[in-house]
Design an enzyme around this catalytic site. Structure first.
Site, PDB file in Angstrom:
ATOM      1  N   CYS A  23       0.851  -1.190   0.000  1.00 18.04           N
ATOM      2  CA  CYS A  23       0.000   0.000   0.000  1.00 18.04           C
ATOM      3  C   CYS A  23       0.888   1.242   0.000  1.00 18.04           C
ATOM      4  O   CYS A  23       1.893   1.289   0.723  1.00 18.04           O
ATOM      5  CB  CYS A  23      -0.902  -0.004   1.239  1.00 18.04           C
ATOM      6  SG  CYS A  23      -2.038   1.394   1.317  1.00 18.04           S
ATOM      7  N   LEU A  24       0.503   2.215  -0.800  1.00 16.20           N
ATOM      8  CA  LEU A  24       1.302   3.455  -0.870  1.00 16.20           C
ATOM      9  C   LEU A  24       1.282   4.203   0.466  1.00 16.20           C
ATOM     10  O   LEU A  24       2.118   5.058   0.714  1.00 16.20           O
ATOM     11  CB  LEU A  24       0.765   4.361  -1.992  1.00 16.20           C
ATOM     12  CG  LEU A  24       0.865   3.801  -3.415  1.00 16.20           C
ATOM     13  CD1 LEU A  24       0.192   4.724  -4.408  1.00 16.20           C
ATOM     14  CD2 LEU A  24       2.309   3.528  -3.810  1.00 16.20           C
ATOM     15  N   GLU A  59      -8.868  -0.627  -3.135  1.00 24.29           N
ATOM     16  CA  GLU A  59      -9.175   0.819  -3.114  1.00 24.29           C
ATOM     17  C   GLU A  59     -10.502   1.103  -2.437  1.00 24.29           C
ATOM     18  O   GLU A  59     -10.630   2.076  -1.689  1.00 24.29           O
ATOM     19  CB  GLU A  59      -9.176   1.381  -4.542  1.00 24.29           C
ATOM     20  CG  GLU A  59      -7.861   1.244  -5.290  1.00 24.29           C
ATOM     21  CD  GLU A  59      -6.656   1.738  -4.517  1.00 24.29           C
ATOM     22  OE1 GLU A  59      -5.574   1.166  -4.691  1.00 24.29           O
ATOM     23  OE2 GLU A  59      -6.798   2.672  -3.685  1.00 24.29           O
TER      24      GLU A  59
END
Ligand SMILES: O=C(O)C[C@@H](Cc1ccccc1)[C@H](O)SCc1ccccc1
Ligand code: NI
Length: 183
Positions: free
Chosen positions: A110-111, A154
């Site tokens: 995950c960013l 998302e």
């Protein structure tokens, strides 16, 4: 343009907040948000730009990750020999899903998470979704494979859920019942 400094990291309250639905017609601010989310992902997949701006490559990005608690995310997935998926999903919903599950055998990242969290993340193998595009048109799609996994990752961000919430901490790599692994 969105850069890594704009992406909030775990511990930030925006990542644990249920985001608010967007109303149409979009404000100029919301139009820019949609553009910027998709632009980040495309830039992050460009060798030169990702190095020039220090962008961590991603295939999805949700508004809460840039501290905007709105139900919007973008996906841009280009795989060899497969139909690309490049969408902005506004007020997205899963309207039906397979009983069968799947998971990335490599686990997920995950960013907004600057560490490796190992373990299988159970996802529905196939989903039917509906969402709105920035022009306010509703669309429906059937997704599978990485497209389905990324959409669920998302959508979790819009509901304050992180991928590791789904990992069985007692047995991170335990076989997931009724699941087909995705290599
Ligand atoms: O942080 C984000 O939401 C972007 C995620 C999206 C994602 C994570 C796991 C599985 C599917 C989507 C990643 O940073 S994108 C990085 C990535 C690239 C290729 C395949 C999987 C993940
Ligand atoms: Ni994420």
């Amino acid at each position: 343009m969105i850069e890594m400094k704009d992406i909030v990291r775990e511990g930030h309250p925006a990542l644990r907040t249920v985001a608010t639905e967007v109303t149409f017609p979009l404000s100029d601010e919301d139009k820019k948000l949609c553009h910027d989310l998709l632009e980040y992902i495309i830039n992050s997949q460009d060798e030169e730009l990702s190095i020039q701006y220090g962008l961590r490559p991603g295939i999805g990005l949700a508004a809460p990750q840039v501290n905007v608690s709105k139900r919007v995310f973008a996906l841009h997935i280009v795989e060899e020999g497969k139909k690309p998926l490049s969408i902005v999903a506004i007020n997205p919903k899963i309207i039906s899903h397979s009983v069968e599950m799947t998971y990335l055998t490599s686990g997920e990242g995950c960013l907004s998470v600057d560490r490796d969290v190992e373990g299988y993340v159970p996802r529905y193998a196939r989903i039917t979704i509906k969402a709105f595009n920035p022009d306010g048109q509703e669309y429906t799609m059937r997704l599978k494979g990485l497209h389905a996994i990324a959409f669920q990752h998302e959508l979790d961000h819009l509901n304050g859920v992180m991928f590791y919430d789904h990992i069985d901490q007692a047995a991170p790599f335990r076989d997931i019942p009724n699941a087909i692994p995705f290599e």
